[in-house]
Design an enzyme around this catalytic site. Structure first.
Site, PDB file in Angstrom:
ATOM      1  CB  SER A   1      -9.008  -1.837   4.418  1.00 55.59           C
ATOM      2  OG  SER A   1      -7.791  -1.226   4.490  1.00 55.59           O
TER       3      SER A   1
ATOM      4  CB  THR B   1      -0.835  -0.229   1.207  1.00 58.92           C
ATOM      5  OG1 THR B   1      -1.573  -1.403   1.342  1.00 58.92           O
ATOM      6  CG2 THR B   1      -1.837   0.942   1.407  1.00 58.92           C
TER       7      THR B   1
END
Length: 579
Positions: free
Chosen positions: A461, A390
């Site tokens: 998430s 990420t």
């Protein structure tokens, strides 16, 4: 412009009470970069951008110089990273934005991917009923309906000051004219790229040369198809992606290869604004991402537990401080496995999980001298309290508007699939659902029914863009990549700054540790004293020294209004800069 990088007795009730009482002691005074500091932050006056890529950071700084606000700069950085940092920067993925205005209004924009309408509960199970990671990571089934374009467009339209076309212009130029490949991209193409990109002709044609070799450091990478897609978005807005020619490319790619995303899924996608999760910690206000992120809830939950202990007195890197934080993390990750999911589909007990009373009940179960095995820790009973790859970037402008964005394709280069001739890499975020309750995902996180696959649902998430305020004013803007370790990385940025008085560069560079309940293992970076690690092992911690965690990009605002920023020394080619 200045730029910098940085390369044994169980507790008795009386002892527990005394520690809780002692926790009210003032934390260490925060340092803003003095001669005695080991690491020094970037210091600027008017605006600052911290991101994983120097070119993208410069794009953001240029937008600020041209009169754009922090949201304008953040959107421009997000589109630029889709070009220069394809490992995680994206148009074909999703993420979260935390925004705090100069007036103190704080909001969260959720542009997480969504499961297609044809997604089903057991779609990632094999014939024997076992979770099949190939289906959820590298097949066309792995891709959720992307949200990044919608999220950036919503932010720009509602909170920005410049037209979207102007914010896309730098990214278009970088894709059309090319940019020089840096060390980070070259290394990732040579490792992860070979694993996930070579199997797909469209991807191979972009990131590998005619001789089959990946682009190397110092070579120019041109992405004409991506430039065309970005230009369509600049001219037509997000409809180009969700209803126009780009949508056609994505839908055709999926239909031809067994994927589930159709044009109806793309047309139905919406980014949504949500109320941030908030809490208080030793006089500071903490704002972080609400579900479908688990980050905000569990950062606040862990901080609530830690508020019952005097970490400043224990000292940074002490066995007692690490013990307390690691044990608190175990309780939070156990709760995550049971209660967290998309709030549009399941009731997430936010109030209970972030209750200080619930946190105190957990704190009273933490023993400084001895660990509690993860096998003995179960998700808490909440009824009494209910009323890997990420990227992150942070931006603050001259007026005090602040933006923290974490977005992703999930693993490096996502699924590795480029949709048709769009030049756009697609995510593999469907792996973040619980393919089978109790079965870990690629990051080792265990989930339950709350995070099961359902059509139009957003997977859970750990991304945790976070903003901390002091005396009503924005003080710290931070976040990190790192899969399951995002929560604990961001947590340590907050604790290092508040409890241990570190400046933002020191808080960034300090060695990190992580416990996620299952597996029952305390992961530590190198840098902690061997004596400390031995003491932790005598307490029963299963200590494992493993590779570096996270890549924080953070900005702190001093009492004089000066901006202090730091990029993470664990990664190369990132940059904090301002003017």
């Amino acid at each position: 412009m200045i730029t910098t990088r940085f390369c044994q007795l169980s507790w008795s009730v009386m002892l527990c009470f005394s520690l809780v009482q002692g926790a009210s002691a003032a934390p260490s005074p925060v340092s803003y970069g003095v001669e005695t500091d080991t690491f020094h932050p970037v210091k600027e006056q008017h605006g600052m951008v911290a991101s994983v890529d120097a070119l993208a950071t410069q794009v953001g700084v240029d937008i600020l110089k041209q009169g754009g606000n922090a949201v304008d700069a953040a959107v421009a950085v997000g589109f630029a990273l889709a070009v220069t940092h394809p490992q995680a920067g994206n148009l074909g993925g999703g993420g979260f934005m935390m925004l705090r205005t100069a007036s103190g209004r704080t909001t969260a924009i959720d542009f997480r991917e969504m499961a297609p309408a044809r997604a089903s509960r057991d779609m990632f199970l094999d014939a024997n009923g076992n979770a099949d990671s190939k289906r959820s990571l590298t097949s066309h089934l792995a891709t959720g309906t992307p949200g990044s374009v919608a999220g950036f467009a919503l932010a720009a339209q509602k909170y920005g000051t410049l037209p979207l076309s102007r914010l896309l212009a730098p990214a278009i130029k970088l894709a059309r004219d090319g940019f020089v490949v840096n060390e980070a991209l070259a290394d990732d193409l040579n490792t992860y790229g070979k694993e996930v990109l070579l199997a797909h002709p469209n991807s191979k044609a972009i990131f590998f040369k005619a001789d089959g070799a990946p682009y190397q450091k110092g070579e120019k990478l041109v992405q004409k198809n991506l430039a065309h897609s970005l230009s369509l978005i600049a001219k037509q807005g997000p409809d180009a992606f969700y209803k126009g020619a780009i949508a056609d490319q994505i839908a055709s790619e999926m239909a031809a290869n067994g994927g589930l995303i159709g044009k109806a899924d793309l047309a139905a996608y919406r980014a949504v604004e949500r109320k941030p999760v908030s809490g208080s910690y030793r006089g500071y206000e903490v704002f972080s991402m609400p579900p479908p992120s688990s980050g905000g809830i569990h950062i606040v939950q862990i901080l609530n537990i830690l508020e019952n202990f005097d970490l400043a007195k224990m000292g940074f890197g002490s066995a007692d401080a690490i013990q307390v934080v690691a044990e608190a993390e175990k309780y939070a990750y156990a709760d995550r496995s049971e209660y967290l999911g998309d709030p549009d589909f399941v009731k997430v007990p936010v109030q209970a999980l972030t209750s200080k009373a619930y946190a105190k009940s957990l704190a009273q179960q933490i023993d400084l001298a001895k660990v509690r095995p993860s096998s003995e820790i179960k998700p808490g009973k909440l009824a009494p309290y209910e009323s890997n790859q990420t990227t992150h970037f942070s931006v603050v402008d001259s007026k005090g508007n602040a933006v923290a964005v974490t977005y992703t394709l999930n693993t490096n280069f996502g699924s590795g699939i480029v949709a048709g001739n769009s030049g756009i890499l697609m995510n593999n975020e469907m792996d973040d659902f619980s393919a089978k309750p109790g079965t870990p995902n690629v990051y080792g996180l265990v989930g339950g029914e709350a995070n099961a696959v359902q059509p139009a649902k957003r997977p859970l998430s750990s991304m945790s863009p976070t903003i901390v305020a002091k005396d009503g004013k924005t003080w710290l803007v931070t976040g990190s990549p790192g899969g399951s370790r995002i929560i604990t990385t961001v947590l340590q940025m907050v604790v290092n700054s508040i409890d241990f008085g570190m400046n933002v560069a020191e808080a960034t560079a300090a060695p990190r540790f992580h416990h996620q309940w299952l597996p029952d293992q305390l992961r530590v970076e190198k840098g902690f004293s061997p004596d400390t690690l031995r003491l932790l092992e005598t307490k029963g911690q299963h200590v494992k020294v493993q590779p570096a965690m996270g890549s924080t990009q953070s900005i702190m605002i001093g009492p004089d209004g000066m901006l202090y920023g730091a990029s993470d020394p664990r990664t190369v080619d990132d940059l904090t800069a301002g003017y």
